[in-house]
Design a protein around this motif. Structure first.
Motif, short mmCIF file in Angstrom:
data_model
loop_
_atom_site.label_atom_id
_atom_site.label_comp_id
_atom_site.label_asym_id
_atom_site.label_seq_id
_atom_site.Cartn_x
_atom_site.Cartn_y
_atom_site.Cartn_z
N THR A 160 35.12 40.30 38.91
CA THR A 160 36.17 39.40 39.45
C THR A 160 36.41 39.93 40.95
OG1 THR A 160 37.86 41.06 38.49
CG2 THR A 160 37.52 39.04 37.09
N ASP A 217 36.64 35.80 40.59
CA ASP A 217 37.84 35.15 40.13
C ASP A 217 38.08 33.90 40.95
OD1 ASP A 217 38.75 36.36 42.29
OD2 ASP A 217 40.23 37.69 41.19
N ALA A 222 35.52 31.42 39.27
CA ALA A 222 36.21 31.07 38.01
C ALA A 222 37.13 30.10 38.35
CB ALA A 222 36.76 32.21 37.20
N HIS A 281 28.74 27.67 35.13
CA HIS A 281 28.66 28.70 36.31
C HIS A 281 27.16 28.57 36.56
CE1 HIS A 281 32.20 30.74 37.54
NE2 HIS A 281 32.58 30.84 36.08
#
Lengths: 559, 559
Positions: A294, A335, A338, A361
């Motif tokens: 992340t 992140d 995401a 992804h």
């Protein structure tokens, strides 16, 4: 007949034990225990006590339970002879800390403290101590504390003394009742071998300790709060141990929990990110380890202390004994991707990914891989979660530039990847211009497994070959390596972590090399990135802070 | 017994006729004809001739067919007495032009030219004449042509002489065979009344004509291309007619097409955007009309010629006889929101809109309306389609700034609306600082009907009340008003467009007034917008052009 070491990796949601062959680092068996109480961020378990926003606690019983559940499981499954398990090492998230009594009993285990949130473990991502961090930094600047520059000029709200000061501010009775304030990493080692021995890594990176100067002076702590003046001598320890040292032997009680033999060597505790460095074969200067998930942690070793702009910390012996360990970081990487996948991708790509039975992804990676560098005309600043290194500024925000009516989601996805790669290049160049060589990159963590386009872009952007750690559970492997070093050569282990790394740590065959031609395009894009980076990040245009101020005022203004 | 006028609005995809009561502007009946050949951008109809990218043609037969289909329909449906239909006016997209023979026959009607794309109508959005526009501008600068500043310093590739020069460059045989080169607006009037009478609006805004100075000098055209030296006298006309004048009476042939009486008054042609101004009740200085759709046209009237930064054009008598008509524009507004809805909104909002049976724009508008000004922390530059006014730069691109991991699609949607409102405020302020007053805004077009949040934000950002045109088909109404003026008072119409506007044009009751408190926040955000606008738009940081150059090179580099 082989020798084995056990590495136990304490993560945010679970603990993981791995049985490793000391000869070659082969990972024989793994067992994972999901913490019963997980991350405690709403209500104290078994109580009606609610937590405020930004709080994140844990239950130390989950750590003990990790030993009890996972080690017997891997011993049973592997069938190894207990006499051949020579050592155990652990790594932990950090700073994750707790208050205990003199004998190490967590205050939250005691009925009288169980309903006080400050009696529990404060997890690394407990973010409620920002006022205390601000005070720590302000007083340090006022008192011209030399140590501040070792931490990029700023102590984080996540770190040890921020959390300690929050306890003192909000629950002085807990502070008073705490005989010991200790990293969870050191606390679990204490549970194993019955001895409180604190490690150099968390002391150095999280608690403002250095081998040369120790902790900040009593006067500094007194200036923060008179009641804090003697915190180090009263509730901590000035004795700090090197990584790989033997903390002690397994107690009878811990032998009972784990099924291991009493007296089995226990290593001084380590931190998940830092223990990954030797697990990535890196025990010498010049090769930067990137733990990519992340966020990204960047770790590199040096012979001498250097001041590098915006690094998270430099600690002598903090990663590998005998060397200075430098840490830097990007606060948003995976992140950001995401976020984009959750908030910026139109249905057609979701549908296509579902039809093909692949992750979104992966689909975006495939589409983005069809683009050439520079083809989209997009450029981003990867500051969705602020900027850690080198600007050390949580109030910076993201930028996307270059959109036309023909811009597509895969183009944006690629621009976001490129932006994080540019962010890494800024860090690499900061190290190099600070006199810390970075010749090669070694990647660990989840992203290198998941996204080969990303790895290629990082190689193209940095102009450096990127190797990848072979182990998918590198922290546990690194901990096992430290267990083998704690046992020592005579017991069938190693005398140094460098020797252990040579035998037990491995890289994948597959590496990522810069593609001829790509680097030249990325040099041009990087120059533009740096210009925007400096413009928005170094005070020429403080629009991001102005927008945050207006945002805060709009919240304050009522509806 | 009432009198009626007909307005015919020639759009991009269809033509529309509306029967209007001259007394009060009531729209009795409407009929729409969808062009059989629509926008021709792939292949010439009935041939195998393929078109290059950026081409956009039309078939003049579709214009004639519009008259034949729509006017009989509205006459039949309304049942009005033909003697009471006193005039007809038309408006057209512009610059939409074609080559014809001396008698007005389009070259593309002739078998020998039918397969030559240059023989067809070049639609306003034909974008293949950029090299010619570049040359027109370069030569104008070299020869210090004073008229250049009337057009914000730049002649568009969409305009008349860019298209003429493209014909000459690429098909000199078509140029030679063209006795007349004419706006489609004037061509359809010619078809109605048998007389070639050119209007001041397209001449002024699209063909570099002014009442004071006429067309550019012969020397200028000769410098562009010696073969072009006599283009005005040979293939155009120096006789330019004022809007609202009577072009002539309906011919027997046109009476046959339409069912109207021979000799019915036909008005000089007009342009869709410009004819909307009197239909929006605006016939005097100080009130800006915004025609809001995929883009925005801003029109305002003045007593004197003024130089306003980056305007599209200023033309004496160009909108309302006796006044200077100023035009400015934003090249991307509704099409930016459409881009976002197509490319940037995750499935959850699509699903929710479907479940509720509403348009996704409407859902995002609702969600965005829950936010307070400044609450999202986002700021955008609305340059997805370049910037027309005031920077006149097609190579600028979009920016979005301020993203965090908590940023949502409705927040971005609102930021995009706000950015276009800031873009309008820049234009308003440019007019005011150029000495052209803008006290009130009057909105027309599709957006004011569709998005009330947008209207409120425009009021809040500009600090001005916004009124809204009552008619949903304002161009056709405006054309009918001109038809009534062409007929004149004695026939039951009006002598001036101002009189016609007073009776026939109306605003809605609902207006949008700045909300106290919002304007203050938007003043702060606008200051940040302007700073970014100047930074990226005025050469301080040419990153957008650099990215476009790199993008072009990446395409050139092969795969």
């Amino acid at each position: 007949m082989g020798k084995y070491a056990i590495g136990v990796d304490f993560g945010t949601e679970s603990g993981r034990a791995v049985l490793v062959d000391v000869a070659d680092g082969r990972e024989l068996v793994t067992s994972v225990y999901r913490y019963a109480n997980g991350v405690i961020d709403e209500k104290l378990p078994g109580t009606d006590v609610r937590l405020e926003p930004d709080w994140a606690l844990q239950d130390p019983n989950d750590y003990v339970e990790t030993f009890k559940q996972t080690i017997p499981a891997i011993l049973a499954e592997s069938g190894v002879d207990l006499a051949d398990v020579i050592g155990i090492g652990i790594d932990f998230t950090a700073c994750t800390m707790l208050p205990t009594t003199a004998d190490g009993t967590p205050l939250c285990f005691l009925p009288e403290w169980r309903e006080n949130p400050h009696a529990w473990v404060k997890l690394w991502k407990h973010h409620a101590a920002q006022p205390e961090a601000d005070k720590i930094n302000e007083v340090a600047r006022q008192m011209s504390q030399a140590w501040l520059e070792r931490y990029g000029g700023k102590i984080s709200s996540e770190w040890f003394f921020s959390k300690v000061l929050q306890i003192l501010d909000e629950a002085p009775e807990v502070y008073d009742a705490s005989d010991r304030l200790i990293e969870a990493a050191d606390w679990v080692v204490w549970q194993l071998c019955g001895e409180e021995k604190r490690n150099a890594c968390t002391a150095g990176y999280k608690a403002i300790w250095s081998k040369a100067d120790g902790f900040p002076a009593r006067e500094y702590f007194a200036a923060l709060d008179p009641r804090l003046a003697d915190v180090v001598d009263a509730k901590m320890s000035r004795q700090v141990y090197a990584l790989g040292e033997r903390a002690g032997g397994l107690t009878a009680q811990a032998a009972g929990w784990t099924g291991l033999r009493e007296g089995t060597a226990v290593a001084i505790a380590n931190v998940d990110a830092h223990v990954t460095v030797p697990a990535a074969t890196v025990v010498e200067p010049g090769r930067m380890v990137m733990i990519m998930g992340t966020s990204i942690c960047h770790m590199v070793l040096g012979e001498e202390p250097k001041v590098v702009e915006g690094m998270c910390g430099v600690v002598e012996d903090g990663i590998i004994p005998g060397l200075f360990g430098f840490e830097a970081g990007q606060s948003g990487v995976g992140d950001i991707f995401a976020w984009f996948v959750d908030h910026g991708v139109p249905p057609e790509y979701h549908v296509l990914a579902r039809e093909r039975g692949i992750d979104l992804h992966r689909l975006l990676e495939e589409e983005a891989a069809k683009l050439k560098p520079g083809e989209s005309g997009l450029l981003a600043l990867d500051w969705w979660n602020g900027n850690r290194s080198v600007l050390v500024d949580v109030d910076l925000t993201g930028v996307l530039l270059g959109m036309t009516l023909a811009t597509t989601a895969p183009q944006i996805y690629r621009a976001l990847i490129e932006a994080t790669a540019f962010g890494t290049r800024v860090i690499v160049e900061a190290f190099e211009s600070g006199g810390v060589a970075v010749e090669e990159l070694v990647a660990a963590g989840g992203l290198p497994e998941k996204n080969k386009l990303l790895m290629q872009i990082y190689a193209d952007v940095t102009g450096r070959e990127i190797k990848v750690v072979a182990s998918a559970q590198a922290p546990a492997l690194g901990s096992a390596m430290h267990g083998a070093v704690a046992a020592g050569r005579r017991a069938g282990g190693y005398d140094t972590i460098a020797e252990a790394a040579q035998k037990m740590a491995h890289l994948k065959e597959e590496t990522f090399r810069p593609v001829a031609g790509h680097n030249a395009v990325y040099d041009q894009l990087y120059a533009e990135y740096v210009r925007l980076y400096d413009y928005f990040g170094r005070g020429q245009n403080d629009v991001m802070k102005t927008l945050k101020r207006i945002k805060a005022e709009s919240w304050g203004a009522g509806s």
